[in-house]
Scaffold this motif. Structure first.
Motif, short mmCIF file in Angstrom:
data_model
loop_
_atom_site.label_atom_id
_atom_site.label_comp_id
_atom_site.label_asym_id
_atom_site.label_seq_id
_atom_site.Cartn_x
_atom_site.Cartn_y
_atom_site.Cartn_z
N TYR A 199 0.87 -1.24 0.09
CA TYR A 199 0.01 -0.08 0.02
C TYR A 199 1.08 1.13 0.03
CZ TYR A 199 -3.78 -3.06 1.38
OH TYR A 199 -4.49 -4.17 1.52
N HIS A 200 1.77 1.38 0.96
CA HIS A 200 2.54 2.63 1.17
C HIS A 200 3.84 2.65 0.35
CE1 HIS A 200 0.00 1.86 4.75
NE2 HIS A 200 -0.23 3.05 4.33
N PRO A 201 4.02 3.49 -0.68
CA PRO A 201 5.11 3.42 -1.27
C PRO A 201 6.51 4.01 -0.49
CG PRO A 201 3.74 5.35 -1.83
CD PRO A 201 2.98 4.49 -1.11
N ASN A 202 7.65 3.31 -1.03
CA ASN A 202 8.85 3.92 -0.27
C ASN A 202 9.16 5.10 -1.12
OD1 ASN A 202 9.78 3.05 -2.86
ND2 ASN A 202 10.37 1.09 -1.99
N ASP A 203 10.55 5.69 -0.83
CA ASP A 203 10.89 6.96 -1.66
C ASP A 203 10.81 6.66 -3.24
OD1 ASP A 203 11.47 8.26 0.80
OD2 ASP A 203 13.38 8.04 0.63
N GLU A 204 11.18 5.58 -3.56
CA GLU A 204 11.07 5.46 -5.19
C GLU A 204 9.78 5.52 -5.65
OE1 GLU A 204 12.52 2.05 -8.65
OE2 GLU A 204 12.68 1.76 -6.47
N GLY A 205 8.82 4.85 -4.96
CA GLY A 205 7.27 4.94 -5.48
C GLY A 205 6.65 6.25 -5.22
N HIS A 206 7.12 7.00 -4.01
CA HIS A 206 6.59 8.14 -3.90
C HIS A 206 7.16 9.27 -4.97
CE1 HIS A 206 4.20 8.74 -0.14
NE2 HIS A 206 5.22 7.77 0.19
N GLU A 207 8.27 9.00 -5.26
CA GLU A 207 8.93 9.86 -6.67
C GLU A 207 8.17 9.55 -7.77
OE1 GLU A 207 13.05 9.73 -9.04
OE2 GLU A 207 13.18 9.61 -6.70
N ILE A 208 7.73 8.24 -8.07
CA ILE A 208 7.06 7.80 -9.33
C ILE A 208 5.62 8.60 -9.22
CG2 ILE A 208 5.98 6.03 -10.58
CD1 ILE A 208 8.56 4.54 -9.94
N TYR A 209 5.06 8.49 -8.25
CA TYR A 209 3.67 9.15 -8.04
C TYR A 209 4.01 10.83 -8.42
CZ TYR A 209 1.36 5.17 -5.63
OH TYR A 209 0.58 4.29 -5.25
N ALA A 210 5.02 11.35 -7.66
CA ALA A 210 5.29 12.76 -7.91
C ALA A 210 5.34 12.87 -9.62
CB ALA A 210 6.25 13.37 -7.28
N GLY A 211 6.15 12.05 -10.10
CA GLY A 211 6.22 12.41 -11.60
C GLY A 211 4.83 12.19 -12.29
N PHE A 212 4.08 11.40 -11.83
CA PHE A 212 2.78 11.22 -12.45
C PHE A 212 2.06 12.53 -12.46
CE2 PHE A 212 2.43 6.42 -11.50
CZ PHE A 212 3.20 6.23 -12.64
N LEU A 213 1.86 13.22 -11.16
CA LEU A 213 1.08 14.22 -11.06
C LEU A 213 1.86 15.42 -11.62
CD1 LEU A 213 -1.15 15.75 -9.85
CD2 LEU A 213 0.01 15.70 -7.41
N ARG A 214 3.17 15.39 -11.80
CA ARG A 214 3.88 16.59 -12.51
C ARG A 214 3.43 16.63 -13.56
NH1 ARG A 214 8.33 15.53 -10.54
NH2 ARG A 214 9.32 14.32 -12.33
N GLY A 215 3.39 15.53 -14.56
CA GLY A 215 3.00 15.52 -15.88
C GLY A 215 1.45 15.72 -15.85
N GLY A 216 0.76 15.60 -14.95
CA GLY A 216 -0.82 16.08 -14.97
C GLY A 216 -0.92 17.36 -14.86
N LEU A 217 0.08 18.00 -13.92
CA LEU A 217 -0.08 19.59 -13.80
C LEU A 217 0.43 20.19 -15.15
CD1 LEU A 217 0.69 19.68 -9.93
CD2 LEU A 217 -1.23 20.15 -11.11
N ASN A 218 1.39 19.69 -15.71
CA ASN A 218 1.98 19.96 -16.68
C ASN A 218 0.85 20.29 -17.84
OD1 ASN A 218 4.39 20.69 -15.79
ND2 ASN A 218 5.29 18.78 -16.65
N GLU A 219 -0.12 19.33 -17.94
CA GLU A 219 -1.18 19.29 -18.95
C GLU A 219 -2.48 20.43 -18.54
OE1 GLU A 219 -2.97 15.75 -20.27
OE2 GLU A 219 -0.95 14.82 -20.58
N LEU A 220 -2.58 20.14 -17.11
CA LEU A 220 -3.76 20.85 -16.61
C LEU A 220 -3.65 22.35 -16.66
CD1 LEU A 220 -4.80 18.48 -13.96
CD2 LEU A 220 -6.45 18.98 -15.86
N LEU A 221 -2.18 22.96 -16.38
CA LEU A 221 -1.96 24.23 -16.18
C LEU A 221 -1.53 25.01 -17.35
CD1 LEU A 221 0.14 24.03 -12.91
CD2 LEU A 221 -2.35 24.58 -13.36
N SER A 222 -1.52 24.11 -18.45
CA SER A 222 -0.95 24.62 -19.82
C SER A 222 -2.08 24.75 -20.86
CB SER A 222 0.30 23.82 -20.48
OG SER A 222 -0.19 22.53 -20.69
N THR A 223 -3.12 23.80 -20.57
CA THR A 223 -4.02 23.74 -21.61
C THR A 223 -4.80 25.23 -21.86
OG1 THR A 223 -6.22 22.36 -22.50
CG2 THR A 223 -6.08 23.04 -20.18
N GLU A 224 -5.35 25.44 -23.09
CA GLU A 224 -6.11 26.74 -23.35
C GLU A 224 -7.44 26.34 -23.97
OE1 GLU A 224 -5.03 29.44 -22.88
OE2 GLU A 224 -3.09 28.95 -22.35
N ALA A 225 -8.03 24.90 -23.55
CA ALA A 225 -9.31 24.62 -24.19
C ALA A 225 -10.47 25.64 -23.81
CB ALA A 225 -9.54 23.25 -23.64
#
Length: 381
Positions: A199-225
Motif C-alpha cells: 500500500y505505502h510507497p517507499n521513496d522510489e514509489g513516492h517519486e514515481i507518483y510525484a512524476g505522474f502528478l507533475r505530468g498531469g499538472l503540466n497538462e492541466l496548467l498549460s491547456t487553453e481549451a
C-alpha cells in the motif's frame, strides 16, 4: 537539480474535464497560491523516509515552488492515515478550509474507501459540494493511488466510483494506479519493491507518483481549451448523485454537548502510542458505567470521533428518544495504539434537529484492558 527531478516523468491516466481554471489564472499573476492535500496515510507521507521531504505530496509542493516561486506556494497537509472520504468530508472544514483561502485541493481516498458505492459517493460528493458551497474559488483534483487490489486492467472499485463523481462535476483526475499498472505490465518495476507492504510507497514509489502528478499538472496548467470556464466551475447547479451526501458534514467540539456528567478533559495516558493523528489529542474521557452526554445537531445524521486504544469500552446511543443501540469500537488495531475512529449513526430521511444521547455501558471487549470512552469530536451532517 531538485530532488523531484531525479527520475524521468512517466505517464499516468489523466482526465482533464473542466481543468483547474481558478488556480491556473491565479498562477498567471503574482499572488500567493495555497495548495491542500486531503487524503489518507499515502497523502500524509507514510512509507517515505521523510514525509515532508520525499513523499509525493512534498515533492509536488517542491515542484510548484520551483516552477512558480518558493514564496508563492503554501502547502497544507491534511492527510490522516486510515481515514476514508466519509471522515474526509467531516474533516474538510477544520483541517482544510479553516486555514484560509484554498486555491487547489487534491483529494486522495482511493485506497481507504471501501466497496459500498453509496457511501463512497456520499463522501466524495460531499467533499465536492461542500467545497463548491463554502469555497467556490477552490479547484479540485482527484488522485488515485495504488494498492494490490486496484492494480488491474479494468478500473476497480472504488476508483470507478470516484470517477462517477469526477465526471458529474467536471473534476480532473490523475490515476497513479493506472500508471503503475502500465509499468508493471512493461516489466519496468515490481510492486513489492515500490510498496513493500502493498500500500505505502517507499521513496522510489513516492517519486514515481510525484512524476505522474507533475505530468498531469503540466497538462492541466498549460491547456487553453475553451471548456475551462470559471463561471461554470463555481456553480452548484448539478443535481446531487446521492441524496444525503456529506455536503454539510462537520466536526464539532465536545463543548457543544449537554449533561456531560462524568466526562472530563483528559490527555492520553503517559507513554501511550498514537497512530493516524497529527492534531490535538485533548479529549473528554469517562470509564464510569452509565456516564452519558447529549448533543443536538441539525441535519440528517450525527456521530462521534473517538480515540480508541487498549482501554476502549463499549458504548451505546439513542436517536430522538429511540431505543439504545450498542457499539463495540474495539478492534485489532486497538491492541497496540490509540487512533481516531469515527462512529456514524444512521441517517434520517429528511434534515432536521437530531437529539443524540451517548452512554458508556461499563462493558468491554474481551481483549480490552478497560471500559473507557474517549471523545475527540462530535460529528454532524
Amino acid at each position: 537539480m531538485s530532488d523531484y527531478n531525479k527520475g524521468t516523468d512517466r505517464a499516468a491516466v489523466i482526465v482533464q474535464r473542466r481543468g483547474l481554471p481558478h488556480v491556473k489564472a491565479k498562477l498567471a499573476g503574482e499572488a500567493q497560491v495555497t495548495v491542500a492535500f486531503l487524503g489518507g496515510s499515502i497523502t500524509e507521507g507514510a512509507g517515505a523516509s521523510a514525509a515532508d521531504k520525499t513523499s509525493w505530496r512534498a515533492l509536488t509542493a517542491l515542484y510548484l515552488r520551483d516552477r512558480f516561486g518558493k514564496s508563492r506556494i503554501r502547502s497544507i497537509n491534511a492527510g490522516v492515515g486510515g481515514t476514508d472520504s466519509t471522515l474526509g468530508a467531516h474533516r474538510l472544514r477544520e483541517h482544510v478550509l479553516s486555514v484560509g483561502n484554498i486555491d487547489l485541493l487534491f483529494v486522495e481516498f482511493s485506497v481507504n474507501d471501501g466497496s459500498d458505492r453509496e457511501e463512497t459517493i456520499r463522501g466524495m460528493e460531499g467533499i465536492v459540494r461542500q467545497c463548491r458551497r463554502l469555497s467556490p474559488g477552490t479547484d479540485l483534483c482527484f488522485i488515485y493511488t495504488g494498492s494490490e487490489r486496484n492494480l488491474t486492467r479494468i478500473r476497480p472499485y472504488p476508483i470507478a466510483v470516484h470517477e462517477e463523481v469526477a465526471e458529474h462535476y467536471g473534476i480532473p483526475s490523475v490515476d497513479f494506479a493506472a500508471g503503475i499498472y502500465r509499468m508493471l505490465q512493461n516489466g519496468e518495476v515490481a510492486w513489492s519493491t515500490l510498496a513493500p507492504d502493498g500500500y505505502h510507497p517507499n521513496d522510489e514509489g513516492h517519486e514515481i507518483y510525484a512524476g505522474f502528478l507533475r505530468g498531469g499538472l503540466n497538462e492541466l496548467l498549460s491547456t487553453e481549451a475553451d471548456f475551462l470556464m470559471l463561471d461554470h466551475c463555481e456553480s452548484l447547479s448539478e443535481e446531487p448523485l446521492m441524496t444525503g451526501n456529506y455536503q454539510y458534514a462537520d466536526m464539532l467540539p465536545f463543548e457543544l454537548a449537554d449533561d456531560i456528567g462524568d466526562y472530563h478533559i483528559r490527555k492520553l495516558p503517559l507513554g501511550s502510542k498514537l497512530m493516524n493523528w497529527r492534531y490535538a489529542t485533548e479529549h473528554r474521557y469517562s470509564d464510569h458505567p452509565n456516564a452519558s452526554f447529549t448533543f443536538t445537531v441539525e441535519g440528517q445524521s450525527g456521530g462521534l470521533l473517538l480515540l480508541c486504544g487498549p482501554d476502549t469500552g463499549i458504548l451505546e446511543y439513542s436517536i430522538n428518544g429511540g431505543s439504545f443501540v450498542r457499539v463495540n469500537p474495539f478492534d485489532e488495531w486497538c491492541l497496540n495504539a490509540y487512533r481516531p475512529v469515527s462512529i456514524h449513526f444512521p441517517r434520517l430521511r429528511v434534515r432536521g434537529p437530531i437529539s443524540i444521547v451517548v452512554r458508556n455501558t461499563g462493558l468491554k471487549d474481551k481483549r480490552s484492558l478497560g471500559t473507557g470512552m474517549r471523545v475527540l469530536k462530535l460529528l454532524a451532517n
